[in-house]
Motif scaffolding. Structure first.
Motif, mmCIF file in Angstrom:
data_model
loop_
_atom_site.group_PDB
_atom_site.id
_atom_site.type_symbol
_atom_site.label_atom_id
_atom_site.label_comp_id
_atom_site.label_asym_id
_atom_site.label_seq_id
_atom_site.Cartn_x
_atom_site.Cartn_y
_atom_site.Cartn_z
ATOM 1 N N UNK A 172 39.959 3.077 34.184
ATOM 2 C CA UNK A 172 39.990 4.246 34.982
ATOM 3 C C UNK A 172 41.196 5.207 35.120
ATOM 4 N N UNK A 173 41.337 6.216 34.873
ATOM 5 C CA UNK A 173 42.734 6.809 34.829
ATOM 6 C C UNK A 173 42.962 7.421 36.451
ATOM 7 N N UNK A 174 44.164 7.184 36.408
ATOM 8 C CA UNK A 174 44.744 7.509 37.746
ATOM 9 C C UNK A 174 46.104 8.327 37.703
ATOM 10 N N UNK A 175 46.513 9.257 38.402
ATOM 11 C CA UNK A 175 47.911 9.828 38.231
ATOM 12 C C UNK A 175 48.855 9.049 38.033
ATOM 13 N N UNK A 223 48.633 13.921 36.487
ATOM 14 C CA UNK A 223 47.523 14.320 37.298
ATOM 15 C C UNK A 223 47.064 15.524 36.741
ATOM 16 N N UNK A 224 47.797 16.550 36.218
ATOM 17 C CA UNK A 224 47.320 17.823 35.766
ATOM 18 C C UNK A 224 46.662 17.473 34.530
ATOM 19 N N UNK A 225 46.794 16.608 33.802
ATOM 20 C CA UNK A 225 46.259 16.539 32.511
ATOM 21 C C UNK A 225 45.095 15.537 32.567
ATOM 22 N N UNK A 226 44.807 14.907 33.577
ATOM 23 C CA UNK A 226 43.431 14.224 33.575
ATOM 24 C C UNK A 226 42.288 14.668 33.384
#
Length: 336
Positions: A172-175, A223-226
């Motif tokens: 899971x991707x998180x900032x 965060x902006x690239x998620x």
């Protein structure tokens, strides 16, 4: 997708949170503004026998308000990307005698460093938690002057239809920044996927996860690239703001596996604000800019642009600064 979990509404009979109350007040002001604008147009039609451009709701031909010295005021404001909201703010502010130039950056560290260096007069891209972490890390005294928006966050997946589909060892991707990474962990806890320790404060990290029955792997990403990595087959899900997705991706709150309640008291650290240097906090330009943000046309532009995933909220400067102080204290304790 179906079977997603919506944020919990305020129980019947219980008082609404301050953020929810401010949003309700904002909606009432917007309706009054739209009705007032309509009244001006109707009156113009009755008096002049027709309509004329630019005067219905303080249009470009209306006499512009100016600063105390009778001259127009110019400000440069750093942002994180061109938007319809910025265009609307610029247009409305110009009618009030305030000429706004937006300077946009792709990297979230740059709007604050540009403000500290005096390259811009303010910025409008960050919430209070992000600002507190920056101030503490860089020994700066940037301060909010008025609130702007708050964005709903959630858990999204390109391949899964519900939280129940998240399996053992899911990635899971998180900032990767402290404030937004902490927000993501709180969301995963609220979704029932992990447990955090009882005394983690406002900036928990993955080291504060005490229960992780699925053995989830947390992947820190900017965060902006998620959103651009949403379709990455190596990721099972991402935690990010609903408004971060590009419109071409056609992803909105209805696609979330889980949504936070962005208007709860717990979300107060995530209220965005216009921020400036402490020495400039009382500049008259900010009153004019705040009036522009309160204009119904700005609310309409934001609603259309974000599909309702980001809303304008009205939190006093005193409350913003009080929250900032509490968060800075917590950040210093974390770093000590």
């Amino acid at each position: 997708m179906s079977d997603h979990d919506a944020p919990q509404s305020t129980p019947a009979g219980s008082p609404p949170s301050a953020l929810r109350a401010s949003l309700d007040a904002s909606h009432r002001r917007r309706r009054r503004g739209l009705l007032a604008g309509l009244g001006v147009v109707v009156a113009a039609a009755l008096v002049g026998g027709g309509f004329w451009a630019g005067t219905a709701v303080g249009g470009a031909d209306a006499e512009a308000a100016t600063g105390a010295g009778g001259e127009r005021i110019s400000v440069k404001i750093a942002g994180s990307g061109e938007s319809d909201l910025q265009d609307a703010v610029k247009t409305v502010a110009a009618e009030e005698g305030l000429d706004v130039t937006w300077v946009n950056f792709d990297d979230w560290t740059l709007p604050n460093s540009a403000l500290v260096a005096g390259e811009v007069d303010a910025n409008a891209f960050q919430h209070t938690a992000f600002l507190s972490a920056y101030n503490v890390a860089n020994d700066t005294d940037l301060t909010p002057v008025f609130s702007t928006t708050i964005t709903q966050w959630g858990v999204f997946s390109a391949t899964l239809d519900s939280l129940d589909d998240i399996g053992e060892g899911a990635r899971i991707a998180i900032p990767d920044d402290a404030s937004n990474g902490a927000r993501a962990l709180f969301i995963l806890q609220a979704a029932g996927l992990i447990e955090l320790g009882p005394d983690v404060g406002v900036y928990p990290t993955v080291d504060d996860v005490t229960e992780n029955d699925l053995g989830l792997e947390f992947v820190p990403i900017g965060a902006t690239t998620i959103p651009t990595q949403f379709d990455d087959p190596s990721l099972d899900a991402v935690v990010v703001g609903t408004s971060y997705f590009d419109p071409s991706q056609e992803i909105d709150a209805d696609d979330a596996l889980y949504l936070d309640d962005s208007l709860s008291e717990e979300s107060r650290p995530y209220v965005n604000a216009v921020v400036t240097r402490a020495d400039d906090a009382d500049d008259e330009a900010w009153d004019l800019l705040a009036d522009a943000y309160a204009d119904p046309r700005v609310a309409a532009a934001l609603e259309e642009e974000s599909f309702g995933n980001t809303v304008l909220v009205d939190v006093s400067a005193d409350d913003l600064r009080s929250t900032l102080g509490e968060l800075e204290t917590a950040a210093r304790e974390l770093n000590s």
